[in-house]
Motif scaffolding. Structure first.
Motif, short mmCIF file in Angstrom:
data_model
loop_
_atom_site.label_atom_id
_atom_site.label_comp_id
_atom_site.label_asym_id
_atom_site.label_seq_id
_atom_site.Cartn_x
_atom_site.Cartn_y
_atom_site.Cartn_z
N LYS A 139 0.86 -1.19 0.00
CA LYS A 139 0.00 0.00 0.00
C LYS A 139 0.89 1.24 0.00
CE LYS A 139 -3.73 2.36 2.50
NZ LYS A 139 -4.56 2.50 1.28
N HIS A 140 0.56 2.18 -0.87
CA HIS A 140 1.34 3.42 -0.96
C HIS A 140 0.81 4.44 0.05
CE1 HIS A 140 3.83 2.60 -4.54
NE2 HIS A 140 2.82 1.81 -4.89
N ILE A 141 1.69 4.87 0.94
CA ILE A 141 1.34 5.87 1.94
C ILE A 141 1.81 7.23 1.42
CG2 ILE A 141 1.55 6.55 4.35
CD1 ILE A 141 0.31 3.77 3.88
N ARG A 142 0.86 8.11 1.16
CA ARG A 142 1.18 9.40 0.57
C ARG A 142 2.04 10.25 1.52
NH1 ARG A 142 -1.48 12.39 -3.50
NH2 ARG A 142 -3.16 10.82 -3.49
N ASN A 155 5.53 7.42 -7.37
CA ASN A 155 5.07 6.09 -7.76
C ASN A 155 4.28 6.10 -9.06
OD1 ASN A 155 2.28 6.72 -7.20
ND2 ASN A 155 2.70 6.45 -5.03
N TYR A 156 3.87 4.92 -9.48
CA TYR A 156 3.14 4.79 -10.74
C TYR A 156 1.75 5.41 -10.68
CZ TYR A 156 0.35 1.01 -8.69
OH TYR A 156 -0.51 0.29 -7.91
N LYS A 157 1.27 5.72 -9.48
CA LYS A 157 -0.02 6.38 -9.33
C LYS A 157 0.10 7.90 -9.42
CE LYS A 157 -1.99 2.71 -6.45
NZ LYS A 157 -2.68 2.37 -5.17
N LYS A 158 1.32 8.38 -9.65
CA LYS A 158 1.60 9.79 -9.89
C LYS A 158 1.55 10.64 -8.62
CE LYS A 158 1.82 8.66 -14.20
NZ LYS A 158 3.14 8.41 -14.85
N PHE A 159 1.95 10.09 -7.50
CA PHE A 159 2.15 10.91 -6.30
C PHE A 159 3.31 10.33 -5.50
CE2 PHE A 159 -1.12 7.78 -5.06
CZ PHE A 159 -0.60 7.29 -3.86
N TYR A 160 3.81 11.10 -4.56
CA TYR A 160 4.96 10.67 -3.74
C TYR A 160 4.47 9.79 -2.60
CZ TYR A 160 7.49 14.29 -6.27
OH TYR A 160 8.06 15.05 -7.24
N SER A 161 5.19 8.71 -2.36
CA SER A 161 4.72 7.78 -1.35
C SER A 161 5.86 6.94 -0.79
CB SER A 161 3.66 6.84 -1.94
OG SER A 161 4.24 5.98 -2.91
N MET A 162 5.51 6.26 0.30
CA MET A 162 6.34 5.23 0.90
C MET A 162 5.51 3.95 0.90
SD MET A 162 8.04 5.34 4.72
CE MET A 162 9.01 6.79 4.28
N VAL A 163 6.15 2.82 0.70
CA VAL A 163 5.41 1.57 0.56
C VAL A 163 5.30 0.83 1.89
CG1 VAL A 163 5.32 -0.68 -0.60
CG2 VAL A 163 6.18 1.32 -1.83
N LEU A 164 4.06 0.47 2.22
CA LEU A 164 3.79 -0.42 3.35
C LEU A 164 3.47 -1.79 2.78
CD1 LEU A 164 3.06 -1.23 6.28
CD2 LEU A 164 0.78 -0.27 5.86
N LEU A 165 4.36 -2.74 2.95
CA LEU A 165 4.14 -4.11 2.49
C LEU A 165 3.66 -4.95 3.66
CD1 LEU A 165 4.79 -5.89 -0.17
CD2 LEU A 165 6.68 -6.76 1.22
N ALA A 166 2.64 -5.75 3.43
CA ALA A 166 2.08 -6.51 4.55
C ALA A 166 1.58 -7.87 4.10
CB ALA A 166 0.93 -5.73 5.20
N ASP A 178 6.40 -4.58 6.45
CA ASP A 178 7.68 -3.95 6.13
C ASP A 178 7.34 -2.56 5.60
OD1 ASP A 178 10.78 -4.41 5.36
OD2 ASP A 178 9.78 -3.27 3.76
N VAL A 179 7.86 -1.53 6.23
CA VAL A 179 7.53 -0.16 5.83
C VAL A 179 8.80 0.64 5.64
CG1 VAL A 179 7.32 0.65 8.21
CG2 VAL A 179 6.11 1.86 6.38
N GLY A 180 8.78 1.55 4.65
CA GLY A 180 9.93 2.42 4.45
C GLY A 180 10.50 2.39 3.05
N ALA A 181 10.06 1.45 2.21
CA ALA A 181 10.58 1.39 0.84
C ALA A 181 10.09 2.58 0.03
CB ALA A 181 10.15 0.09 0.17
N ILE A 182 10.89 3.03 -0.91
CA ILE A 182 10.53 4.18 -1.72
C ILE A 182 9.37 3.85 -2.65
CG2 ILE A 182 12.80 5.23 -1.59
CD1 ILE A 182 13.46 4.02 -4.30
N SER A 184 8.72 4.49 -5.72
CA SER A 184 8.96 4.09 -7.10
C SER A 184 9.29 2.61 -7.25
CB SER A 184 10.12 4.92 -7.68
OG SER A 184 11.33 4.70 -6.95
N GLU A 185 9.51 1.92 -6.15
CA GLU A 185 9.86 0.51 -6.21
C GLU A 185 8.59 -0.34 -6.28
OE1 GLU A 185 13.07 -2.53 -4.09
OE2 GLU A 185 12.67 -0.55 -3.25
N SER A 186 8.63 -1.42 -7.05
CA SER A 186 7.47 -2.30 -7.19
C SER A 186 7.27 -3.13 -5.93
CB SER A 186 7.66 -3.22 -8.39
OG SER A 186 8.69 -4.16 -8.14
N ASP A 187 6.05 -3.64 -5.76
CA ASP A 187 5.76 -4.49 -4.61
C ASP A 187 6.66 -5.73 -4.60
OD1 ASP A 187 3.83 -2.71 -3.90
OD2 ASP A 187 2.14 -3.93 -4.57
N GLY A 188 6.88 -6.30 -5.80
CA GLY A 188 7.74 -7.47 -5.88
C GLY A 188 9.17 -7.16 -5.50
#
Length: 276
Positions: A139-142, A155-166, A178-182, A184-188
């Motif tokens: 999930k992209h956290i704006r 990110n690909y949704k056209k806004f700045y975010s940090m990724v929350l992977l769960a 896992d939280v903190g990934a940039i 622009s990086e894909s979930d995979g």
């Protein structure tokens, strides 16, 4: 501070309108008190000759209201009678304290084959999909683009975010985050760098041994696996939908059941976002 929401509004709501108090802090009073008790060792400051420290309960109240409403520090300073620069230290400190106090107990990856089997049983009974040890998604956290962030967080949704992977179980409970990934990086790509991915790849996660699917006692042994969307790579421990359009009946059924099982993590994100 004595005239702020913590000493007045919250005390009044907790005794006269518990539902409104829960809506204000997003948790009931008993859980609020438990949270204060458990984080106090991490945030309690010493009383000095020069000042009396802010009590832990106020730390928790400010942090919960910030997470629940998204109000700015300058807005919260009027509600809680605490300077905005003080609140800017309170919120991150209290968040880390909550993680330290609750993390190991409330958010824990199963450690034994038997514990994984309980997760698997939930997916089999509720979503008719056996051998699933969890549903995974990001999930992209704006956020505002950090200084010198460039396009790393775009990110690909056209806004700045940090990724929350769960990873969530069949009942929308988070098993791993896992939280903190940039952004622009894909979930995979994010998952590939996690400790959980390493454990699964090295066969160190203590999963149950591969066995035949239910109803096929003499069938081919199938490994236990996570379920994800097309953003994730296909692995022995991670299954994804068939990507092609013209699918057979069996492949459509597989995609349908995988989608139902995978949506549990999306629902978990929705429940979390609805509360905070």
């Amino acid at each position: 501070m004595e005239q702020g929401h913590y000493d007045n509004l919250m005390e009044e709501l907790s005794t006269q309108a518990p539902d409104l108090n829960r809506n204000f802090t997003r948790i009931d009073r008993d859980l609020f008190n438990e949270t204060v008790e458990r984080v106090t060792p991490y945030i309690q400051k010493k009383v000095t000759f020069w000042r009396k420290p802010i009590e832990p309960g106020l730390h928790v109240a400010i942090t919960l209201c910030f997470l629940a409403t998204g109000d700015s520090y300058k807005s919260l300073q009027y509600s809680f009678r605490a300077a905005h620069n003080t609140i800017s230290h309170i919120v991150p400190e209290t968040c880390w304290a909550i993680v330290a106090a609750f993390g190991d107990k409330e958010l824990q990856v199963p450690q034994t084959p038997e514990a994984w089997q309980e997760v698997t049983l939930g997916f089999e009974e509720r979503w008719n999909f056996p051998h699933v040890i969890g549903a995974i998604d990001g999930k992209h956290i704006r956020l505002r683009n950090p200084p010198k962030g460039g396009t790393h967080y775009f990110n690909y949704k056209k806004f700045y975010s940090m990724v929350l992977l769960a990873v969530a179980d069949a009942s929308y409970k988070f098993l791993y985050v896992d939280v903190g990934a940039i952004g622009s990086e894909s979930d995979g790509g994010v998952f590939a760098e996690t400790r959980l991915a390493e454990m699964l790849l090295q066969e160190e996660a203590n999963l149950p041994q591969p066995e035949a699917l239910p109803g096929q006692p003499n069938g081919f042994p199938v490994a236990y696996f996570l379920v994800g969307n097309d953003a994730f790579p296909l692995r022995n421990h991670l299954m994804k939908p068939y990507p092609k359009r013209e699918l057979s009946k069996e492949e459509r059924i597989y995609n349908y059941r995988l989608s139902r099982a995978r949506r549990t993590v999306e629902n978990a994100f929705g429940i979390l976002a609805n509360r905070f």
